[in-house]
Motif scaffolding. Structure first.
Motif, mmCIF file in Angstrom:
data_model
loop_
_atom_site.group_PDB
_atom_site.id
_atom_site.type_symbol
_atom_site.label_atom_id
_atom_site.label_comp_id
_atom_site.label_asym_id
_atom_site.label_seq_id
_atom_site.Cartn_x
_atom_site.Cartn_y
_atom_site.Cartn_z
ATOM 1 N N TRP A 200 -6.478 21.950 97.288
ATOM 2 C CA TRP A 200 -6.222 23.136 96.502
ATOM 3 C C TRP A 200 -7.038 24.319 96.989
ATOM 4 N N ASP A 201 -8.115 24.076 97.738
ATOM 5 C CA ASP A 201 -8.953 25.178 98.198
ATOM 6 C C ASP A 201 -8.153 26.196 99.002
ATOM 7 N N THR A 202 -7.298 25.722 99.895
ATOM 8 C CA THR A 202 -6.490 26.616 100.719
ATOM 9 C C THR A 202 -5.553 27.450 99.857
ATOM 10 N N LEU A 203 -5.068 26.856 98.783
ATOM 11 C CA LEU A 203 -4.091 27.542 97.950
ATOM 12 C C LEU A 203 -4.681 28.725 97.205
ATOM 13 N N ALA B 245 3.729 16.564 87.715
ATOM 14 C CA ALA B 245 4.762 15.732 88.336
ATOM 15 C C ALA B 245 4.144 14.578 89.103
ATOM 16 N N LEU B 246 3.114 14.849 89.895
ATOM 17 C CA LEU B 246 2.478 13.790 90.677
ATOM 18 C C LEU B 246 1.815 12.749 89.789
ATOM 19 N N ILE C 101 -0.337 19.236 99.935
ATOM 20 C CA ILE C 101 -1.474 18.331 99.841
ATOM 21 C C ILE C 101 -1.197 16.994 100.520
ATOM 22 N N PHE C 102 0.055 16.712 100.822
ATOM 23 C CA PHE C 102 0.411 15.449 101.472
ATOM 24 C C PHE C 102 0.161 15.564 102.969
ATOM 25 N N GLU C 103 -0.750 14.729 103.476
ATOM 26 C CA GLU C 103 -1.120 14.802 104.887
ATOM 27 C C GLU C 103 -0.113 14.111 105.795
ATOM 28 N N VAL D 20 8.929 12.581 105.715
ATOM 29 C CA VAL D 20 9.762 13.561 106.410
ATOM 30 C C VAL D 20 9.521 14.931 105.775
ATOM 31 N N THR D 21 9.736 15.986 106.545
ATOM 32 C CA THR D 21 9.678 17.344 106.012
ATOM 33 C C THR D 21 10.950 18.081 106.417
#
Length: 114
Positions: A1-4, A35-36, A64-66, A70-71
């Motif tokens: 979350w820091d980046t966000l 949701a998570l 947040i998913f490393e 798939v993306t």
């Protein structure tokens, strides 16, 4: 979350910070957390999640998913210009931040190259 909560996202959080003193996540971050939490409950038994981004890309709460399975990136447009940039090149660069090394990526073939 820091980046966000840094860089371009700071502009998007300005209103929330002024109302809450900076203690609360933005609305989409909060919904992502809820949701998570629900998805991770063994009693619910979720096996697969297709999770759509909010603004998309590098600063998105879903980033947040490393190692996603798939993306994907759909057509690049002028949405979220206040966070992602004012040109299609800048927006595409930010959206590409959702892509991860070692995870397959899909996109649409219907858009002209930038």
């Amino acid at each position: 979350w820091d980046t966000l909560s840094s860089e371009a996202a700071a502009a998007a959080t300005k209103t929330t910070k002024s109302r809450t003193g900076g203690r609360m996540p933005r609305y989409f971050q909060f919904l992502t957390l809820v949701a998570l939490k629900i998805f991770s409950d063994p009693a619910i038994g979720v096996k697969v999640v297709i999770l759509e981004t909010g603004v998309g890309g590098r600063l998105d709460a879903t980033n947040i998913f490393e190692h996603p399975v798939v993306t994907g990136i759909t057509k690049i447009g002028y949405d979220h210009m206040n966070v992602l940039g004012s040109t299609l090149d800048a927006i595409a660069s930010e959206k590409a931040g959702i892509l991860k090394t070692g995870s397959p990526a899909f996109t649409t073939a219907s858009q002209e190259p930038l």
